[in-house]
Design a protein around this motif. Structure first.
Motif, PDB file in Angstrom:
ATOM      1  N   CYS A  14      72.739  33.805  41.644  1.00 49.81           N
ATOM      2  CA  CYS A  14      72.150  34.930  42.365  1.00 49.81           C
ATOM      3  C   CYS A  14      72.024  36.153  41.479  1.00 49.81           C
ATOM      4  O   CYS A  14      71.249  37.066  41.766  1.00 49.81           O
ATOM      5  CB  CYS A  14      72.980  35.268  43.594  1.00 49.81           C
ATOM      6  SG  CYS A  14      73.070  33.916  44.787  1.00 49.81           S
ATOM      7  N   LEU A  15      72.812  36.171  40.394  1.00 46.51           N
ATOM      8  CA  LEU A  15      72.779  37.308  39.483  1.00 46.51           C
ATOM      9  C   LEU A  15      71.816  37.076  38.319  1.00 46.51           C
ATOM     10  O   LEU A  15      71.717  37.893  37.418  1.00 46.51           O
ATOM     11  CB  LEU A  15      74.188  37.579  38.945  1.00 46.51           C
ATOM     12  CG  LEU A  15      75.243  37.873  40.013  1.00 46.51           C
ATOM     13  CD1 LEU A  15      76.620  38.044  39.355  1.00 46.51           C
ATOM     14  CD2 LEU A  15      74.880  39.121  40.797  1.00 46.51           C
ATOM     15  N   CYS A  41      79.595  36.463  51.475  1.00 47.63           N
ATOM     16  CA  CYS A  41      78.880  37.725  51.704  1.00 47.63           C
ATOM     17  C   CYS A  41      78.575  38.432  50.387  1.00 47.63           C
ATOM     18  O   CYS A  41      77.573  39.142  50.268  1.00 47.63           O
ATOM     19  CB  CYS A  41      79.706  38.645  52.592  1.00 47.63           C
ATOM     20  SG  CYS A  41      80.266  37.898  54.116  1.00 47.63           S
ATOM     21  N   ASN A  42      79.469  38.279  49.430  1.00 48.67           N
ATOM     22  CA  ASN A  42      79.320  38.850  48.094  1.00 48.67           C
ATOM     23  C   ASN A  42      80.187  38.029  47.154  1.00 48.67           C
ATOM     24  O   ASN A  42      80.631  36.933  47.529  1.00 48.67           O
ATOM     25  CB  ASN A  42      79.689  40.346  48.091  1.00 48.67           C
ATOM     26  CG  ASN A  42      81.047  40.614  48.711  1.00 48.67           C
ATOM     27  OD1 ASN A  42      82.020  39.914  48.436  1.00 48.67           O
ATOM     28  ND2 ASN A  42      81.112  41.624  49.582  1.00 48.67           N
ATOM     29  N   THR A  43      80.449  38.506  45.976  1.00 46.00           N
ATOM     30  CA  THR A  43      81.202  37.713  45.009  1.00 46.00           C
ATOM     31  C   THR A  43      82.672  37.571  45.380  1.00 46.00           C
ATOM     32  O   THR A  43      83.363  36.708  44.821  1.00 46.00           O
ATOM     33  CB  THR A  43      81.096  38.334  43.610  1.00 46.00           C
ATOM     34  OG1 THR A  43      81.534  39.701  43.669  1.00 46.00           O
ATOM     35  CG2 THR A  43      79.661  38.276  43.087  1.00 46.00           C
ATOM     36  N   ASN A  44      83.167  38.377  46.299  1.00 46.31           N
ATOM     37  CA  ASN A  44      84.581  38.343  46.655  1.00 46.31           C
ATOM     38  C   ASN A  44      84.852  37.774  48.040  1.00 46.31           C
ATOM     39  O   ASN A  44      85.787  36.998  48.229  1.00 46.31           O
ATOM     40  CB  ASN A  44      85.181  39.757  46.570  1.00 46.31           C
ATOM     41  CG  ASN A  44      85.255  40.272  45.153  1.00 46.31           C
ATOM     42  OD1 ASN A  44      85.663  39.563  44.246  1.00 46.31           O
ATOM     43  ND2 ASN A  44      84.860  41.519  44.951  1.00 46.31           N
ATOM     44  N   THR A  67      89.080  37.030  50.074  1.00 46.68           N
ATOM     45  CA  THR A  67      88.601  38.360  49.684  1.00 46.68           C
ATOM     46  C   THR A  67      88.682  38.575  48.187  1.00 46.68           C
ATOM     47  O   THR A  67      88.446  39.676  47.701  1.00 46.68           O
ATOM     48  CB  THR A  67      89.420  39.459  50.407  1.00 46.68           C
ATOM     49  OG1 THR A  67      90.805  39.318  50.084  1.00 46.68           O
ATOM     50  CG2 THR A  67      89.221  39.379  51.908  1.00 46.68           C
ATOM     51  N   SER A  91      76.747  40.408  57.132  1.00 43.01           N
ATOM     52  CA  SER A  91      77.442  41.467  56.403  1.00 43.01           C
ATOM     53  C   SER A  91      78.894  41.032  56.295  1.00 43.01           C
ATOM     54  O   SER A  91      79.310  40.075  56.956  1.00 43.01           O
ATOM     55  CB  SER A  91      77.326  42.808  57.140  1.00 43.01           C
ATOM     56  OG  SER A  91      78.128  42.807  58.303  1.00 43.01           O
ATOM     57  N   PRO A  92      79.722  41.705  55.499  1.00 42.49           N
ATOM     58  CA  PRO A  92      81.135  41.307  55.417  1.00 42.49           C
ATOM     59  C   PRO A  92      81.870  41.356  56.747  1.00 42.49           C
ATOM     60  O   PRO A  92      82.872  40.665  56.927  1.00 42.49           O
ATOM     61  CB  PRO A  92      81.716  42.327  54.428  1.00 42.49           C
ATOM     62  CG  PRO A  92      80.567  42.706  53.563  1.00 42.49           C
ATOM     63  CD  PRO A  92      79.382  42.728  54.492  1.00 42.49           C
TER      64      PRO A  92
END
Length: 207
Positions: A14-15, A41-44, A67, A91-92
């Motif tokens: 994705c990056l 949701c994101n990398t974490n 997380t 979203s998170p």
């Protein structure tokens, strides 16, 4: 203590860099379980969903949350007897899970496919939709792409909403996994589609 091993792709793709694969061991689970879906949701922050493979548990459905990019996982109980098939977070904090053979505690003699929703990152879950509200179908996959547009794949076809779940429309026989190019354009199985204001448009079937 039993280790449940889960494989997932790093989100380097994705990056815009070369994708890699890494084996992640989920520790702290000492009962037979299986997992059906994963969402980051994101990398974490990420979620894995499935069910206890045991009849000794009152509430079968489980959600695992990380997380820190998969280094550590926390078990979250949704408190509904539901075999969770799919997870989707827009979203998170805001997300959805769906599954079948779910029993609402207040009506324990009735079984439904269910969609549950959280707005606090999985800490609490409440019923969002049951199959009895729209049609007696089995819910297989849920995907929300923003606060308004979402789809539920059932064993009969696709339900979709353009108003955050206030109302639903049905596409008979449109089946398969959902993949999105962006929040408006994607594919359901072999069918290319896009959201257009208050409707979902099937553009074509890809051979």
């Amino acid at each position: 203590m039993k280790k449940v091993i889960l494989f997932f792709a790093l989100f380097a793709m994705c990056l815009g860099v070369k994708a890699q694969w890494e084996e992640v061991e989920i520790h702290g689970i000492n009962y037979p379980s299986y997992f059906n879906d994963i969402c980051f949701c994101n990398t974490n922050i990420g979620y894995v969903v499935g069910a206890h493979n045991s009849n000794s548990f009152i509430y079968r459905g489980i959600v695992l949350k990380t997380t820190d990019g998969g280094e550590n996982w926390e078990t979250i109980y949704v408190h509904y007897d539901i075999d969770i098939q799919s997870v989707s977070f827009q979203s998170p904090d805001t997300g959805y899970v769906c599954g079948y053979h779910g029993k609402i505690p207040q009506t324990a003699d009735s079984t439904y496919s269910m969609v549950l929703k959280t707005i606090d990152g999985g800490a609490t879950w409440l019923p969002f939709l049951t199959s009895s509200q729209i049609d007696p179908s089995t819910f297989i996959q849920v995907r929300f792409f923003n606060e308004n547009n979402g789809v539920i794949i059932s064993n009969k076809g696709t339900y979709y909403t353009t108003n955050g779940g206030v109302s639903w429309n049905f596409l008979q026989g449109i089946l398969g996994s959902v993949g999105m190019l962006n929040e408006n354009v994607g594919m359901i199985g072999k069918h290319l589609f896009h959201f257009e204001e208050t409707d979902l448009i099937i553009d074509e079937e890809i051979a």
